[in-house]
Design a protein around this motif. Structure first.
Motif, mmCIF file in Angstrom:
data_model
loop_
_atom_site.group_PDB
_atom_site.id
_atom_site.type_symbol
_atom_site.label_atom_id
_atom_site.label_comp_id
_atom_site.label_asym_id
_atom_site.label_seq_id
_atom_site.Cartn_x
_atom_site.Cartn_y
_atom_site.Cartn_z
ATOM 1 N N ALA A 65 0.800 -0.989 0.138
ATOM 2 C CA ALA A 65 0.121 0.019 0.033
ATOM 3 C C ALA A 65 1.001 1.431 0.209
ATOM 4 O O ALA A 65 2.252 1.292 0.501
ATOM 5 N N HIS A 66 0.936 2.367 -0.437
ATOM 6 C CA HIS A 66 1.195 3.665 -0.701
ATOM 7 C C HIS A 66 0.352 4.946 -0.646
ATOM 8 O O HIS A 66 -0.857 4.837 -0.860
ATOM 9 N N PRO A 67 0.720 5.718 0.494
ATOM 10 C CA PRO A 67 0.059 6.882 0.483
ATOM 11 C C PRO A 67 -0.268 7.859 -0.791
ATOM 12 O O PRO A 67 0.632 7.693 -1.710
ATOM 13 N N LEU A 68 -1.411 8.223 -1.275
ATOM 14 C CA LEU A 68 -1.195 9.072 -2.162
ATOM 15 C C LEU A 68 -2.083 10.453 -1.356
ATOM 16 O O LEU A 68 -3.245 10.487 -0.660
ATOM 17 N N GLN A 69 -2.122 11.719 -2.311
ATOM 18 C CA GLN A 69 -2.358 12.832 -2.190
ATOM 19 C C GLN A 69 -2.429 14.176 -3.111
ATOM 20 O O GLN A 69 -1.693 13.326 -4.002
ATOM 21 N N SER A 70 -3.274 14.959 -3.012
ATOM 22 C CA SER A 70 -3.951 15.838 -4.360
ATOM 23 C C SER A 70 -2.134 15.884 -4.337
ATOM 24 O O SER A 70 -1.572 16.796 -3.555
ATOM 25 N N GLY A 71 -2.098 16.215 -5.950
ATOM 26 C CA GLY A 71 -0.762 16.773 -6.831
ATOM 27 C C GLY A 71 -0.106 16.006 -6.780
ATOM 28 O O GLY A 71 0.901 16.743 -6.363
ATOM 29 N N THR A 140 10.967 -1.712 -11.372
ATOM 30 C CA THR A 140 10.960 -1.624 -9.969
ATOM 31 C C THR A 140 9.069 -1.596 -8.973
ATOM 32 O O THR A 140 8.385 -1.093 -9.937
ATOM 33 N N ALA A 141 9.549 -0.913 -8.055
ATOM 34 C CA ALA A 141 7.663 -0.502 -7.362
ATOM 35 C C ALA A 141 7.686 0.715 -8.285
ATOM 36 O O ALA A 141 8.131 1.179 -9.116
ATOM 37 N N MET A 142 6.208 1.148 -8.167
ATOM 38 C CA MET A 142 5.558 2.147 -8.455
ATOM 39 C C MET A 142 6.421 3.199 -7.202
ATOM 40 O O MET A 142 6.470 3.720 -6.542
ATOM 41 N N GLU A 143 6.812 4.849 -8.320
ATOM 42 C CA GLU A 143 7.107 5.426 -8.046
ATOM 43 C C GLU A 143 6.304 6.566 -7.671
ATOM 44 O O GLU A 143 5.325 6.561 -8.265
ATOM 45 N N VAL A 144 5.407 7.663 -6.754
ATOM 46 C CA VAL A 144 4.905 8.318 -6.463
ATOM 47 C C VAL A 144 6.452 9.249 -5.897
ATOM 48 O O VAL A 144 6.896 10.248 -5.195
ATOM 49 N N VAL A 145 5.225 10.842 -6.675
ATOM 50 C CA VAL A 145 6.077 12.190 -6.870
ATOM 51 C C VAL A 145 5.689 12.928 -6.797
ATOM 52 O O VAL A 145 4.368 13.490 -7.221
ATOM 53 N N GLU A 146 6.182 14.405 -6.468
ATOM 54 C CA GLU A 146 4.903 15.072 -6.245
ATOM 55 C C GLU A 146 4.921 16.076 -7.645
ATOM 56 O O GLU A 146 6.067 16.201 -8.508
ATOM 57 N N ALA A 147 3.388 16.373 -7.902
ATOM 58 C CA ALA A 147 3.263 16.940 -9.314
ATOM 59 C C ALA A 147 2.972 17.974 -9.873
ATOM 60 O O ALA A 147 1.907 18.587 -8.688
ATOM 61 N N ASP A 148 4.048 19.105 -10.363
ATOM 62 C CA ASP A 148 3.413 20.668 -10.477
ATOM 63 C C ASP A 148 2.030 20.996 -11.016
ATOM 64 O O ASP A 148 1.827 20.100 -11.948
ATOM 65 N N GLU A 149 2.073 21.756 -11.343
ATOM 66 C CA GLU A 149 0.705 22.503 -11.845
ATOM 67 C C GLU A 149 0.674 22.288 -12.433
ATOM 68 O O GLU A 149 -0.353 21.933 -13.862
ATOM 69 N N SER A 150 1.773 22.312 -13.877
ATOM 70 C CA SER A 150 2.146 22.018 -15.325
ATOM 71 C C SER A 150 1.594 20.448 -15.434
ATOM 72 O O SER A 150 0.728 20.246 -16.582
ATOM 73 N N ILE A 151 1.758 19.517 -14.715
ATOM 74 C CA ILE A 151 1.125 18.065 -14.765
ATOM 75 C C ILE A 151 0.114 18.225 -14.837
ATOM 76 O O ILE A 151 -0.933 17.452 -15.420
ATOM 77 N N ILE A 152 -0.491 19.182 -13.760
ATOM 78 C CA ILE A 152 -2.384 18.348 -13.242
ATOM 79 C C ILE A 152 -3.142 18.980 -14.490
ATOM 80 O O ILE A 152 -3.840 18.423 -15.327
ATOM 81 N N ALA A 153 -2.375 20.582 -15.082
ATOM 82 C CA ALA A 153 -3.504 21.318 -15.778
ATOM 83 C C ALA A 153 -3.283 20.021 -17.324
ATOM 84 O O ALA A 153 -4.092 19.669 -17.836
ATOM 85 N N LEU A 154 -2.097 19.467 -17.496
ATOM 86 C CA LEU A 154 -1.814 18.345 -18.828
ATOM 87 C C LEU A 154 -2.350 17.312 -18.649
ATOM 88 O O LEU A 154 -3.527 16.972 -19.691
ATOM 89 N N ALA A 155 -2.898 16.643 -17.748
ATOM 90 C CA ALA A 155 -3.374 15.606 -17.291
ATOM 91 C C ALA A 155 -5.359 16.473 -17.469
ATOM 92 O O ALA A 155 -6.099 15.943 -17.805
ATOM 93 N N ARG A 156 -5.614 17.312 -16.802
ATOM 94 C CA ARG A 156 -6.702 17.725 -17.341
ATOM 95 C C ARG A 156 -7.097 18.404 -18.529
ATOM 96 O O ARG A 156 -8.231 17.977 -18.599
ATOM 97 N N GLU A 157 -6.240 19.132 -19.226
ATOM 98 C CA GLU A 157 -6.098 19.075 -20.719
ATOM 99 C C GLU A 157 -6.908 17.796 -21.064
ATOM 100 O O GLU A 157 -7.482 17.940 -22.296
ATOM 101 N N LEU A 158 -5.830 16.553 -21.284
ATOM 102 C CA LEU A 158 -6.244 15.186 -21.571
ATOM 103 C C LEU A 158 -8.160 14.573 -21.738
ATOM 104 O O LEU A 158 -8.120 14.071 -22.447
#
Length: 589
Positions: A65-71, A140-158
Motif C-alpha cells: 500500500a502506498h499513500p496518495l495525496q492531492s498534487g 521497480t515498485a511504483m514511484e510517487v512524486v510531487e506533481a506541479d501545476e503543469s502536470i495536473i493541467a496537462l492531465a486535465r487537458e487530456l
C-alpha cells in the motif's frame, strides 16, 4: 509481432538506433468515496500515469500500500535501454481508497510504448510494441512524486479532450501526452537528485524540527538523529542557525502560532496543542517573550502585509488596504495607482526572479506574507521572513475567498458592504442586458494563446461573471453533455465554427507569439463566417484583466461589459487594426 532470435541478436551485435514512440490509449477520471474503493486493471502491454487532483488516500496492490495525496503523480517504472518508460510488468489489479470524509479524485492516463528499431545503414525503421523488448532491469515498485501545476493541467487537458471528442484528435492528444511525459520525467529526475543529495546532520535536524514542531522534541533526541554527541550537536547547531536549539524550536512554534491566530481564530488552548506547547498559559508567556506583546494584542495590531499573488492583491486593494509588497498586473497598477502610491507599495510582477523577491521581502520585513497553498522553496524562504498565511484557493469561489482575506485583516464588514453594493449593480446590469440583447442571446469567451486556443465555460476569463452571476448563455458547445461545467476546453482552428454565438469576447495573450497566433486564427476561412464576426459583435479584451478572479477584476469586467453591451445603439468591434492587418507578412507585433 515477436522478435525472432536473429533480430534479438542484432540488437546486440549490429549498429542500430533505438527510439521510442508513445501513443495515447485511454484517459479515465476516477473518484473514490469513503467505503467504496475503485478497482483498476492495468494491462501488461500498457503504461500508465495516475495523477491525483484532489483528496487523500492510498493505492493497494497485492501486499503493498502506498499513500496518495492531492498534487502527486504515480507511475510504474521499468528501465529500458536509452529510453524513458513507465511500463507495467504484468496485468495488475490496483485499488484506490480514499481517507474517511474525503473523496479521492484522480486521472488515469494509459498509453502504449512502441519501439522503432532503425539500422544505421537502412532507410526505414521497424516498429515493435514495448512488450516485445526485454527490459534491461527488473521492474521497480511504483514511484510517487510531487506533481506541479503543469502536470495536473496537462492531465486535465487530456481528460477534457476525451470528453470533447473521445480523443479523436490523435495529434492533439499525443502532443499533450509527450509534454506530460517530459514533465513527469523532470519531476522524477529532480526527486532522484534530492534523494541522492545528502543533507548535513544539522540540516536533517532542522528539517525534522520544521516538520514535527508540534511534538515533544529534546536536544538528546536530535543529537541522536544527527549521529553527533550532545556537545558537538549543540555547537554545530548554534553555528549553523545562529540560535540555540531551544531558541530555534521556540521561534518555529511561535511563528506557527502567529499564523494560526491570524488565519483560524481558534482558542489559544487549541493553538497551544497544535504548535507543541502544553497549555495556553505557557504559549502566552513564550509568545510575549518572542513577539513583545500578548497574543490577544498581537491579533488586533495593524500589520504590514505582503501579497505574493495577484488574487490577494485584488482582495486587499478592494478593501482599501495597500500591501507593502504586491504581485500586481499592469491593469491593477493603473486602476489603483493612487492607493498604491499613497501606501508606498512595491508593486512587482511575475517576471521577478525568486531571489529578487526574497531580497525585497527581507529588506521591507512585512509583518505577514499572504500566499496560496504552497510548499517547497517559496514556503521555506517566506517562513524565515514573516508568518505565512496560506489561504486556500482551489475550489473556492472569489466571493468566499474575498471574505477569507477580509477575516484575516478584520474587515469582514467592509467586504460584506462591498459585495452588497456589487450585487445591486449586478441586478441592474441583468435588467439592462435583458433589455438590450435579450435573455436568449449567446456569448462566447475565446482565449487565444501562443500554444493553445480555448473556450471558457466557468471560473476564469470572465466566465464566472457572464454565466454564473449574470446568467448569460454560453455557446451551444459549452452546454453539451460531458462539457457543461468544464472551466475551459481546447479547440483547433478547424473547430472555429463550433464556437458559434451571437456575441464573442476574445482575450489574446499579450506576447508577440500570442498576437501572431491571433492573426493566424483570423486569417482562417471560418473566422469571418462566425455570426459575431460578421455582425461586428466581437470584443477584444485585456487578457490579464479578464483572467483575474477577484472582486476588483470582476467589477472591472462588469464595467467593460456594460459599457459595450449596455449601449442602446448596439455593439461595436473594438480592436487594434495594426495587430490584425491580414496583408502583413511579419510574424511580430
Amino acid at each position: 509481432m515477436d522478435l525472432g532470435n536473429n533480430d534479438a541478436i542484432s540488437l546486440k551485435t549490429e549498429r542500430s538506433i533505438a527510439s521510442v514512440v508513445y501513443t495515447i490509449a485511454d484517459v479515465q477520471e476516477i473518484t473514490a468515496v469513503p467505503g467504496q474503493p475503485v478497482e483498476l486493471e492495468l494491462a501488461s502491454d500498457t503504461s500508465a500515469l495516475l495523477i491525483v487532483t484532489a483528496g487523500d488516500g492510498e493505492y493497494r496492490m497485492a501486499d503493498t500500500a502506498h499513500p496518495l495525496q492531492s498534487g502527486t503523480v504515480a507511475t510504474f517504472a521499468t528501465s529500458f535501454s536509452a529510453s524513458f518508460q513507465y511500463t507495467l510488468p504484468c496485468p495488475t489489479i490496483m485499488q484506490l481508497h480514499c481517507r474517511p470524509q474525503s473523496e479521492l479524485r484522480a486521472i488515469l492516463i494509459s498509453y502504449e510504448v512502441l519501439h522503432t528499431l532503425k539500422q544505421a545503414s537502412a532507410r526505414h525503421g521497424r516498429l515493435y510494441s514495448s512488450r516485445n523488448i526485454e527490459a534491461t532491469s527488473a521492474p521497480t515498485a511504483m514511484e510517487v512524486v510531487e506533481a506541479d501545476e503543469s502536470i495536473i493541467a496537462l492531465a486535465r487537458e487530456l481528460a477534457i479532450l476525451k470528453d470533447h471528442n473521445g480523443l479523436g484528435g490523435p495529434l492533439a492528444a499525443n502532443r499533450l501526452l509527450y509534454e506530460l511525459l517530459f514533465q513527469v520525467r523532470e519531476r522524477l529526475r529532480l526527486h532522484k537528485q534530492q534523494l541522492e543529495s545528502k543533507l548535513t546532520p544539522i540540516d536533517q535536524t532542522i528539517a525534522y524540527i520544521n516538520e514535527h514542531y508540534n511534538r515533544k522534541i529534546t536536544r538528546e533526541q536530535l543529537a541522536h538523529l544527527s549521529g553527533l554527541s550532545i556537545k558537538s550537536f549543540t555547537a554545530l547547531f548554534k553555528q549553523s542557525t545562529g540560535s540555540s536549539f531551544s531558541e530555534y524550536v521556540n521561534a518555529v512554534r511561535i511563528r506557527k502560532a502567529q499564523e494560526q491566530l491570524l488565519l483560524t481564530g481558534s482558542k489559544l488552548s487549541d493553538i497551544a496543542q497544535k504548535v507543541g506547547y502544553k497549555d495556553e498559559f505557557y504559549l502566552s508567556r513564550k509568545f510575549k517573550q518572542t513577539v513583545g506583546v500578548a497574543p490577544s494584542v498581537y491579533v488586533k495590531q495593524p500589520k504590514t502585509i505582503a501579497s505574493m499573488d495577484h488574487a490577494y492583491t485584488l482582495d486587499l486593494l478592494t478593501l482599501g488596504m495597500t500591501p507593502a509588497v504586491a504581485i500586481a498586473d499592469s491593469w491593477i497598477v493603473k486602476r489603483f495607482d493612487g492607493l498604491l502610491k499613497a501606501g508606498s507599495c512595491h508593486a512587482i510582477d511575475w517576471s521577478w526572479q525568486r531571489q529578487a523577491r526574497y531580497q525585497l521581502l527581507q529588506s521591507l520585513a512585512p509583518d505577514v506574507i499572504i500566499n496560496a497553498e504552497l510548499k517547497g522553496e517559496d514556503l521555506e524562504a517566506f517562513s524565515k521572513i514573516a508568518p505565512v498565511l496560506q489561504i486556500p484557493w482551489k475550489g473556492v469561489g472569489w466571493r468566499d475567498h474575498f471574505r477569507m482575506v477580509a477575516d484575516v485583516v478584520e474587515m469582514t464588514g467592509q467586504a460584506d458592504d462591498w459585495l452588497s453594493r456589487f450585487d445591486e449593480r449586478m441586478e441592474g446590469a441583468k435588467r439592462q442586458l435583458d433589455r438590450n440583447i435579450g435573455p436568449k442571446a449567446t456569448i462566447a469567451i475565446f482565449n487565444i494563446r501562443a500554444t493553445r486556443l480555448a473556450i471558457y465555460g466557468s471560473g476564469y476569463m470572465g466566465a464566472d461573471l457572464l454565466y454564473k452571476s449574470l446568467g448569460m448563455n454560453p455557446p451551444l458547445m459549452m452546454r453539451t453533455a460531458g462539457i457543461a461545467g468544464k472551466e475551459w476546453i481546447e479547440v483547433t482552428p478547424e473547430q472555429l465554427r463550433q464556437i458559434e454565438a451571437d456575441y464573442m469576447i476574445v482575450a489574446v495573450e499579450n506576447t508577440s507569439e500570442g498576437w501572431k497566433s491571433a492573426r493566424e486564427v483570423m486569417r482562417h476561412r471560418d473566422w469571418k463566417k462566425l455570426t459575431s464576426v460578421r455582425n461586428k459583435q466581437t470584443y477584444f479584451v485585456d487578457m490579464a484583466k479578464w483572467y483575474g478572479y477577484g472582486p476588483a477584476a470582476i467589477e472591472a469586467q462588469l464595467e467593460e461589459l456594460i459599457g459595450w453591451l449596455g449601449e442602446e445603439t448596439g455593439l461595436k468591434i473594438q480592436t487594434n487594426h495594426a495587430f490584425f492587418n491580414m496583408d502583413s507578412k511579419s510574424g511580430d507585433c
